[in-house]
Design a protein around this motif. Structure first.
Motif, short mmCIF file in Angstrom:
data_model
loop_
_atom_site.label_atom_id
_atom_site.label_comp_id
_atom_site.label_asym_id
_atom_site.label_seq_id
_atom_site.Cartn_x
_atom_site.Cartn_y
_atom_site.Cartn_z
N ILE A 134 0.86 -1.18 0.00
CA ILE A 134 0.00 0.00 0.00
C ILE A 134 0.90 1.24 0.00
N PRO A 135 0.76 2.12 -0.98
CA PRO A 135 1.67 3.26 -1.07
C PRO A 135 1.34 4.36 -0.06
N GLU A 136 2.35 5.11 0.33
CA GLU A 136 2.17 6.31 1.15
C GLU A 136 2.11 7.49 0.19
N LEU A 137 0.94 7.99 -0.06
CA LEU A 137 0.78 9.03 -1.09
C LEU A 137 0.96 10.45 -0.58
N GLY A 138 0.76 10.66 0.69
CA GLY A 138 0.92 12.01 1.23
C GLY A 138 -0.32 12.86 1.05
N GLU A 139 -0.20 14.13 1.42
CA GLU A 139 -1.36 15.03 1.46
C GLU A 139 -1.88 15.40 0.07
N GLY A 140 -1.05 15.36 -0.94
CA GLY A 140 -1.49 15.79 -2.27
C GLY A 140 -2.17 14.71 -3.09
N LYS A 141 -2.49 13.59 -2.49
CA LYS A 141 -3.08 12.47 -3.25
C LYS A 141 -4.44 12.85 -3.82
N LEU A 142 -4.72 12.33 -4.99
CA LEU A 142 -5.98 12.60 -5.66
C LEU A 142 -6.74 11.31 -5.91
N PRO A 143 -8.06 11.30 -5.70
CA PRO A 143 -8.86 10.12 -6.08
C PRO A 143 -8.90 10.02 -7.61
N HIS A 144 -9.23 8.86 -8.10
CA HIS A 144 -9.14 8.65 -9.54
C HIS A 144 -10.05 9.58 -10.34
N TRP A 145 -11.18 10.00 -9.77
CA TRP A 145 -12.06 10.89 -10.54
C TRP A 145 -11.46 12.27 -10.73
N LYS A 150 -7.47 15.50 -14.58
CA LYS A 150 -6.14 16.13 -14.67
C LYS A 150 -5.41 15.70 -15.94
N TYR A 151 -5.50 14.40 -16.25
CA TYR A 151 -4.76 13.87 -17.41
C TYR A 151 -5.65 13.63 -18.63
N ASP A 152 -6.93 13.98 -18.52
CA ASP A 152 -7.89 13.91 -19.64
C ASP A 152 -7.90 12.52 -20.28
N ILE A 153 -8.13 11.49 -19.46
CA ILE A 153 -8.11 10.12 -19.97
C ILE A 153 -9.48 9.43 -19.91
N ILE A 154 -10.39 9.95 -19.12
CA ILE A 154 -11.76 9.42 -19.07
C ILE A 154 -12.70 10.60 -18.92
N GLY A 164 -25.88 8.80 -20.82
CA GLY A 164 -26.43 9.05 -19.50
C GLY A 164 -25.38 8.78 -18.44
N ALA A 165 -25.71 9.01 -17.17
CA ALA A 165 -24.76 8.79 -16.09
C ALA A 165 -24.37 7.31 -16.02
N GLY A 166 -23.09 7.06 -15.74
CA GLY A 166 -22.61 5.69 -15.60
C GLY A 166 -22.10 5.08 -16.88
N PHE A 167 -21.91 5.91 -17.92
CA PHE A 167 -21.39 5.44 -19.21
C PHE A 167 -20.19 6.29 -19.62
N PRO A 168 -19.00 6.03 -19.06
CA PRO A 168 -17.85 6.88 -19.33
C PRO A 168 -17.30 6.70 -20.75
N VAL A 169 -16.61 7.72 -21.23
CA VAL A 169 -15.87 7.66 -22.49
C VAL A 169 -14.39 7.63 -22.15
N TYR A 170 -13.69 6.57 -22.56
CA TYR A 170 -12.25 6.43 -22.34
C TYR A 170 -11.53 7.08 -23.51
N LYS A 171 -10.52 7.88 -23.18
CA LYS A 171 -9.85 8.69 -24.21
C LYS A 171 -8.34 8.48 -24.18
N GLY A 172 -7.70 8.50 -25.35
CA GLY A 172 -6.25 8.50 -25.44
C GLY A 172 -5.61 7.38 -24.65
N LYS A 173 -4.74 7.77 -23.71
CA LYS A 173 -4.03 6.77 -22.92
C LYS A 173 -4.99 6.02 -21.98
#
Length: 425
Positions: A134-145, A150-154, A164-173
């Motif tokens: 389990i990594p120690e991420l520190g105070e600046g950690k961000l949840p995946h959403w 931030k990286y414009d991937i979903i 509608g809600a619950g149907f994501p679009v996956y983009k690029g990487k």
């Protein structure tokens, strides 16, 4: 569903064991036994009167040949009466069978003796925990959403616009990482001896019934009403139904099959952190493994499937724990289920990513999936098993959160040959 023979011979066991699943089976079991006894007695009447009618039919011809027309006509009258009785009895028999089927599908599968007592997921038994990484991420950690923005991937907003809600679009990487995970899971399944298929993602009622989604879980599935087809909640449904109404050779067991499919579930939530982002979706990708096993070897097969899933999460470098589901959390159709959860470091919670289950002959009885050996007089029900290997969204969420750095998100080494990149930045 449970077999009539098992219920008749193990009435008290069925009632007591289903209490572990928090199911009061007494009234249903009594109804089943009463209906089955009525079915047998009615069938006996049909057989007896059919036999009598057949005898009379032969006798009529002989009487006419002997010139005994009056006696022959009396026999003909009796035959007509028997024919009407048999018709009435067959109508009654059909009604009894319909009622019997309706009662049988009400009973859940019998839980394995090792299923622990408990009311909910909080009572599941932790079998193993591997949390050293389990990594120690520190105070600046961000949840995946936050990371996906931030990286414009979903893009969830775009998915909402399109569907509608619950149907994501996956983009690029993000799309390439999604595809990398699917291909990795399939390649690992092939190494483990699973034969890959690409099944339909729409199924008919018979398929939904065979694996236990129908008749009472249709509210959880998307229903294409014009054609009376259902979008699959998991590849378990079409893959297991490959063997519906089939008799397989004993020497061919186990039959190991896997499939990648999108999966569709209507019950996905839309509020709260626990259902935010990739945590719960209406549409998601998953690789499913299925086995058709000899009854004597199905728990050995279950252990092998659990080991296979454990190998996958280990190779991805994710902290995980293995749970034995309690009676209150195990599914209606399962005899024994193990869940895998991975730790999502930014959310600081465990996320379920796989369920691996043995259904014993419960699904096989609905499917009429049987096996026959060279020395067997008649086919017998096989055992069916399945497991997620793996469901992609929460695995992806954990990878994004656990591998975030100041320079970007590091891709697990095992996936780099599939992605073609080692960082998202």
């Amino acid at each position: 569903m449970l077999t009539l023979k098992f219920i008749q011979e193990n009435k008290e066991t069925v009632i007591e064991r289903l209490k572990v699943k928090r199911f009061d089976a007494a009234a249903v079991v009594e109804n089943i036994i009463e209906l089955d006894n009525n079915r047998k007695s009615t069938q006996s009447e049909v057989d007896q009167q059919q036999s009598e009618m057949n005898s009379l039919s032969k006798e009529i011809g002989m009487l006419f040949k002997q010139g005994k027309a009056e006696e022959a006509n009396v026999a003909k009258s009796k035959t007509a009466e028997l024919k009407e009785n048999i018709k009435s009895l067959n109508t009654k028999l059909n009604e009894i069978n319909t009622q019997l089927d309706a009662e049988l599908v009400k009973l859940p599968n019998i839980p394995h003796p090792t299923v622990p007592e408990g009311n909910s997921d909080e009572d599941n038994q932790v079998e193993k925990t591997c949390d050293a990484n389990i990594p120690e991420l520190g105070e600046g950690k961000l949840p995946h959403w936050e990371l996906i923005k931030k990286y414009d991937i979903i893009d969830f907003e775009l998915g909402t616009k399109i569907a509608g809600a619950g149907f994501p679009v996956y983009k690029g990487k993000g799309a390439r990482l999604q595809r990398a995970l699917i291909n990795f899971f399939l390649d690992e399944g092939q190494k483990a001896g699973y034969n890959e298929v690409l099944p339909p993602i729409l199924v008919n009622e018979a398929s939904g019934f065979g694996t236990g989604q129908l008749p009472d879980k249709e509210g959880m599935m998307y229903h294409a009403t014009a054609d009376n087809l259902y979008l699959i909640p998991t590849a378990e449904v079409p893959v297991t139904n490959i063997y519906r109404d089939e008799v397989v050779k004993e020497e061919d067991l186990p039959l190991k099959t896997m499939a990648y499919t999108p999966c569709f579930r209507r019950e996905a939530g839309s509020w709260g952190a626990h259902v935010r982002g990739l945590n719960r979706l209406h549409q998601f990708d998953k690789v499913e493994i299925v086995q058709i096993s000899h009854p004597d070897k199905s728990y050995e097969a279950l252990d092998g499937m659990v080991a296979h899933v454990e190998n996958l999460v280990n190779k991805l470098g994710l902290p995980y724990r293995l749970l034995r589901l309690c009676g209150g959390d195990i599914s209606f159709t399962s005899a024994l289920t193990f869940d895998f959860e991975v730790f999502s470091a930014a959310q600081e919670r465990w996320l379920e990513v796989s369920s691996v289950s043995n259904f014993e002959n419960y699904q096989a009885n609905r499917l009429k999936c049987r096996y026959k050996g060279k020395d067997m007089k008649k086919p017998e029900l096989a055992h069916t098993l399945n497991g997620s290997a793996l469901a992609v969204p929460r695995i992806l969420a954990a990878i994004l959160e656990n591998n975030q750095t100041a320079d970007g998100i590091k891709i697990p080494e095992v996936l780099v040959p599939y992605t073609g990149f080692d960082m998202i930045n």
